[in-house]
Enzyme design. Structure first.
Site, PDB file in Angstrom:
ATOM      1  N   CYS A 299       0.802  -1.238   0.000  1.00  0.00           N
ATOM      2  CA  CYS A 299       0.000   0.000   0.000  1.00  0.00           C
ATOM      3  C   CYS A 299       0.831   1.282   0.000  1.00  0.00           C
ATOM      4  CB  CYS A 299      -0.898   0.038   1.224  1.00  0.00           C
ATOM      5  SG  CYS A 299      -1.932  -1.429   1.461  1.00  0.00           S
TER       6      CYS A 299
ATOM      7  N   HIS B 233      -2.051   6.953   4.323  1.00  0.00           N
ATOM      8  CA  HIS B 233      -0.971   5.983   4.549  1.00  0.00           C
ATOM      9  C   HIS B 233       0.410   6.497   4.149  1.00  0.00           C
ATOM     10  CE1 HIS B 233      -0.064   1.363   4.843  1.00  0.00           C
ATOM     11  NE2 HIS B 233       0.282   2.061   5.906  1.00  0.00           N
TER      12      HIS B 233
HETATM   13 CA    CA Z   1      -3.026  -2.123  -0.814  1.00  0.00          CA
END
Ligand code: CA
Length: 447
Positions: free
Chosen positions: A84, A141
């Protein structure tokens, strides 16, 4: 203001109002030179096989498919990492994240001095400098401390969560932020992101905008709403049913965004990208067929993703494009679409795809693409792929045109090709830096 100046002011205003509509050329130019809106939509942990245009049968994705049907589907569309956060760092900068140490996830809820390096400039900041209104909805993130949050990195507005995953039902998990303020949210999270994305378009439909819509669907935790579970009552595998319901909620949300664009008359003024941030993991019910491997590996199943682009009236509709592209290309393509100049000082790895898609350039956009994720590596050059991934002993060579599933290792038959690809990777790797924080470079379900 005395009476005379009031009178003069009124007279001048009146004359200007009269003259306004007569200035036709200027007005016409403003119409045609409108900068396109840019929307980047990211799915999370989607399986390569789980969109209709890739042959998915049990989960209809009409709205994601419509982007491909009204635009271009990339048959060799990649992301620069199998995880991610690294992928998002590459997306936001147009540079391999290994150039600035963002090789691994900075943890599921990054805190402290960890996040997207402050030496880097984001797509949002670059578009803002070109006069865009910039907004983000969804999963960030890329750091949780004040200096790393979206509103510190070029986004004027933000609604979402800062970590790598979040529960979908209200009242649990880390805060949901509007800007930098934690807010209460009462909707299923994918529906909330849908609402906020549509509202952003409504609020900014009169000015060029950049919307980064980063769903956490279909990342764990696997939590689906009844409305969508009912839609998939026919799927008996419970995990797959939840995954299907979560996919369908995201597809509907994308449909709402696309409908809002049409309603606002902006479809021809908007460049849209859709990608998944990495391949499907083993744990969420996704499928990567016919690719080998999963999220967190440098097999094709970790890094090759659904990848499509739409710009009605500007790009061809319903085409496929087969040369390899990568999410690093989204930044320079967007800057170019916005009429901006790309400076060599930015040291981008991505390229502007527009001339390739419009037939002005016929060569491949990239001479090769590269990956480094700890001990796992990969390089793709033309049809050839040299890979060292979880589970492989040494470096394996595949011809992806003949063998998309990476089943037949050709390294012994083509040692010269192995040397060529390894030399290209070594050269690329010279400009990388060590990882900025630790990571295992292998599958960890929770990230
Ligand atoms: Ca991901």
């Amino acid at each position: 203001m005395n009476r005379l100046s009031q009178f003069l002011w009124c007279a001048v205003s009146f004359l200007c109002a009269l003259a306004g509509p007569l200035v036709v050329p200027e007005g016409a130019q403003a119409q045609t030179s409108r900068k396109p809106n840019i929307i980047v939509i990211v799915g999370d942990d989607m399986g390569y096989a789980d969109v209709g245009v890739h042959g998915c049968k049990d989960i209809p994705t009409p709205h994601i498919d419509s982007i491909a049907k009204k635009g271009i589907r990339f048959t060799s569309g990649y992301v620069s990492g199998p995880y991610c956060s690294p992928t998002r760092a590459g997306l936001m900068t147009g540079r391999y994240q290994n150039r600035f140490g963002h090789e691994f996830n900075p943890g599921p809820q990054p805190k402290g001095d960890v996040g997207l390096s402050l030496t880097e400039t984001t797509l949002a900041a670059r578009l803002r400098a070109l006069g865009y209104v910039t907004g983000m909805v969804g999963k960030w993130h890329l750091g949780g401390d004040a200096k790393y949050v979206p509103t510190a990195r070029g986004f004027q507005s933000y609604f979402g969560f800062l970590g790598g995953a979040h529960p979908y039902f209200p009242g649990k998990g880390a805060p949901i932020f509007r800007g930098t303020k934690a807010v209460d949210e009462s909707e299923y999270l994918t529906d909330a992101f849908r609402r906020e994305a549509v509202r952003f378009i409504e609020d900014h439909k009169k000015e060029p905008f950049f919307l980064y819509l980063a769903f956490n669907a279909v990342h764990t935790p696997m939590q689906a709403s009844d409305k969508y579970l009912k839609r998939f009552a026919n799927i008996k595998d419970e995990k797959r049913q939840k995954y299907a319901a979560m996919m369908s909620a995201m597809d509907d949300a994308i449909g709402a965004v696309l409908a809002k664009l049409r309603e606002a008359g902006l479809e021809e003024d908007t460049l849209i990208f859709f990608i998944s941030d990495n391949g499907g993991p083993a744990i969420n019910g996704s499928r990567n067929t016919p690719l080998r491997g999963v999220k967190a590996t440098t097999w094709e199943g970790g890094i090759r993703v659904p990848w499509m682009m739409q710009w009605k009236g500007r790009l061809p509709a319903g085409k496929t494009y087969d040369e390899p592209v990568i999410q690093l290309d989204i930044l320079p393509t967007s800057i170019s679409a916005a009429g901006g100049e790309i400076s060599p000082n930015w040291k981008l790895d991505g390229v502007n795809l527009l001339p390739f898609l419009e037939g002005k350039k016929t060569e491949a956009p990239h001479s090769a693409l590269f990956w480094r994720f700890g001990a796992q590596t990969a390089v793709r050059k033309g049809d050839w792929n040299l890979v060292q991934a979880n589970g492989s002993k040494g470096k394996l060579l595949f011809n992806l045109r003949d063998d998309i599933g990476q089943t037949k290792d050709l390294s012994a038959a083509h040692p010269e090709r192995v040397r060529e690809l390894q030399a290209a990777w070594d050269e690329w790797n010279k400009s990388n830096v060590p990882p900025g924080w630790k990571g295992k470079g292998k599958a960890k379900a929770e990230d």
